[in-house]
Design an enzyme around this catalytic site. Sequence first.
Site, PDB file in Angstrom:
ATOM      1  N   SER A 272      44.032  45.970  50.240  1.00 57.91           N
ATOM      2  CA  SER A 272      45.494  45.829  50.172  1.00 57.91           C
ATOM      3  C   SER A 272      46.053  44.557  50.790  1.00 57.91           C
ATOM      4  O   SER A 272      47.011  44.589  51.571  1.00 57.91           O
ATOM      5  CB  SER A 272      46.192  47.032  50.821  1.00 57.91           C
ATOM      6  OG  SER A 272      45.946  48.171  50.081  1.00 57.91           O
TER       7      SER A 272
ATOM      8  N   GLU B 224      43.300  60.348  48.295  1.00 55.30           N
ATOM      9  CA  GLU B 224      43.283  59.259  47.292  1.00 55.30           C
ATOM     10  C   GLU B 224      43.980  59.696  46.014  1.00 55.30           C
ATOM     11  O   GLU B 224      43.726  60.795  45.513  1.00 55.30           O
ATOM     12  CB  GLU B 224      41.820  58.894  47.007  1.00 55.30           C
ATOM     13  CG  GLU B 224      41.610  57.441  46.736  1.00 55.30           C
ATOM     14  CD  GLU B 224      41.877  56.574  47.953  1.00 55.30           C
ATOM     15  OE1 GLU B 224      42.996  56.025  48.061  1.00 55.30           O
ATOM     16  OE2 GLU B 224      40.979  56.439  48.802  1.00 55.30           O
TER      17      GLU B 224
ATOM     18  N   ALA C 190      38.289  43.080  48.023  1.00 52.29           N
ATOM     19  CA  ALA C 190      37.611  44.240  48.613  1.00 52.29           C
ATOM     20  C   ALA C 190      38.439  45.518  48.467  1.00 52.29           C
ATOM     21  O   ALA C 190      38.000  46.591  48.872  1.00 52.29           O
ATOM     22  CB  ALA C 190      37.302  43.976  50.084  1.00 52.29           C
ATOM     23  N   GLY C 191      39.649  45.397  47.917  1.00 49.52           N
ATOM     24  CA  GLY C 191      40.495  46.580  47.758  1.00 49.52           C
ATOM     25  C   GLY C 191      41.093  47.030  49.076  1.00 49.52           C
ATOM     26  O   GLY C 191      41.325  48.211  49.303  1.00 49.52           O
TER      27      GLY C 191
ATOM     28  N   ASP D 145      49.825  52.058  50.767  1.00 53.54           N
ATOM     29  CA  ASP D 145      49.334  50.793  51.327  1.00 53.54           C
ATOM     30  C   ASP D 145      50.395  50.133  52.211  1.00 53.54           C
ATOM     31  O   ASP D 145      50.110  49.659  53.317  1.00 53.54           O
ATOM     32  CB  ASP D 145      48.935  49.826  50.210  1.00 53.54           C
ATOM     33  CG  ASP D 145      47.971  50.453  49.220  1.00 53.54           C
ATOM     34  OD1 ASP D 145      47.363  51.488  49.556  1.00 53.54           O
ATOM     35  OD2 ASP D 145      47.833  49.914  48.107  1.00 53.54           O
TER      36      ASP D 145
ATOM     37  N   TYR E 202      44.987  52.827  36.299  1.00 50.40           N
ATOM     38  CA  TYR E 202      45.844  53.378  37.362  1.00 50.40           C
ATOM     39  C   TYR E 202      47.121  53.953  36.744  1.00 50.40           C
ATOM     40  O   TYR E 202      47.507  55.094  37.016  1.00 50.40           O
ATOM     41  CB  TYR E 202      46.180  52.273  38.374  1.00 50.40           C
ATOM     42  CG  TYR E 202      46.941  52.753  39.582  1.00 50.40           C
ATOM     43  CD1 TYR E 202      46.278  53.148  40.736  1.00 50.40           C
ATOM     44  CD2 TYR E 202      48.337  52.832  39.572  1.00 50.40           C
ATOM     45  CE1 TYR E 202      46.973  53.602  41.846  1.00 50.40           C
ATOM     46  CE2 TYR E 202      49.042  53.285  40.681  1.00 50.40           C
ATOM     47  CZ  TYR E 202      48.353  53.651  41.814  1.00 50.40           C
ATOM     48  OH  TYR E 202      49.042  54.113  42.917  1.00 50.40           O
TER      49      TYR E 202
END
Length: 370
Positions: free
Chosen positions: A116, A30, A113-114, A162, A214
């Site tokens: 992608s 990550e 929900a993340g 992603d 980010y």
Amino acid sequence: MSVVEAFRAAYGASPQTVWRAPGRVNLIGEHTDYNDGFVLPFAVPWGVTAALTPRTDGTIRLLSLQAPGEPVTLATREESKGWTRYVVGVLAMLGDRVEGADIAIDGDVPSGAGLSSSAALEVAVASALNDVHELGLTPMELALLSQKAENDFVGMPCGIMDQAASALGKEGHALFLDCRSLGSRNIPLDLAAHGLSILIIDTQVHHEHAGGEYAKRRAECESAARKLGVPALRDVTDLAGALDQLKGDERKRTMHVVTENHRVEALIGLLRAGQVTEIGALLNASHLSLRDQYEVSSPELDLAVEAAIRGGARGARMTGGGFGGSAIALVPDERLENVQRSVSDAYAERGFQAPRFLPAIPSAGAHRLS
Ligand code: GLA
């Protein structure tokens, strides 16, 4: 109504091609992709379907089954808002090779929900255009183009993970990607044979400041690499020596990135050796590092991880960019109910919004439907 029916109803003819591209979860690795490091995501069963026919008049007509109403008509380079930007961005990246398109979109990636959904949308449209225009781009080239659309057109400085997972994922496999060389390998992820599942715990919370944080993390990593005199944090070989030269947040970010790359390699080693249950400890270590060194977790994600482990998960971690979105937990099948109950109870006790649980099944990457 199916996406093809919607296309016909709006544009009066059948689409020339229909492509589907999935969302992703990241098993481990990550915030390493934009540090030229290693990632190990896999494609999920949910994705975006794009039905498409080219146009030659410099316009894009666009409809989505998730945004009812008339199709939106845009010029090929026109600035737009919301979800349409991802599509216009992909066309813009293809330049003169594409002069417009009629497009209908249908998506089932759980929103927020993340997982992608934006990468799925970009890769579905890029793949469909590649097909109808016979551009001959490889899946990795389509992923890079989609990433560039997001960086340059949408303004999100994301890495390649992603889009690569969406373009190159394979059923039953995770995707190991070296984000510098762009070399990739599909790694078998046969959880069922070990009586294990990966459970997605969607916190249903997304913090507003995620985008800004980010970009900030990315800048901190780049600054740390400059101070250390290396092209990227991937190149740090002497961690202790590097940490001596850094202070504060840059020191912490470096600690995370370097150790996270090691965890990706260690996890692949365990998978190769068939020691699937053992990967749980690496997931836990990754979470702690993201929480304490990279500082991108959230109270909801931390609680999901803690409660999942208390309920019998072998390991758990936040997945994706952080500040909300989802966690994943490695759970023996007989403990699945227990883990869900443990997390739900813990959320109720803290007064958090109820989480949503989804099974993460490694699924196929982008493919043509018709
Ligand atoms: C987001 C970005 C990816 C990656 C992850 C963190 O999902 O889009 O490129 O950086 O965050 O690993």
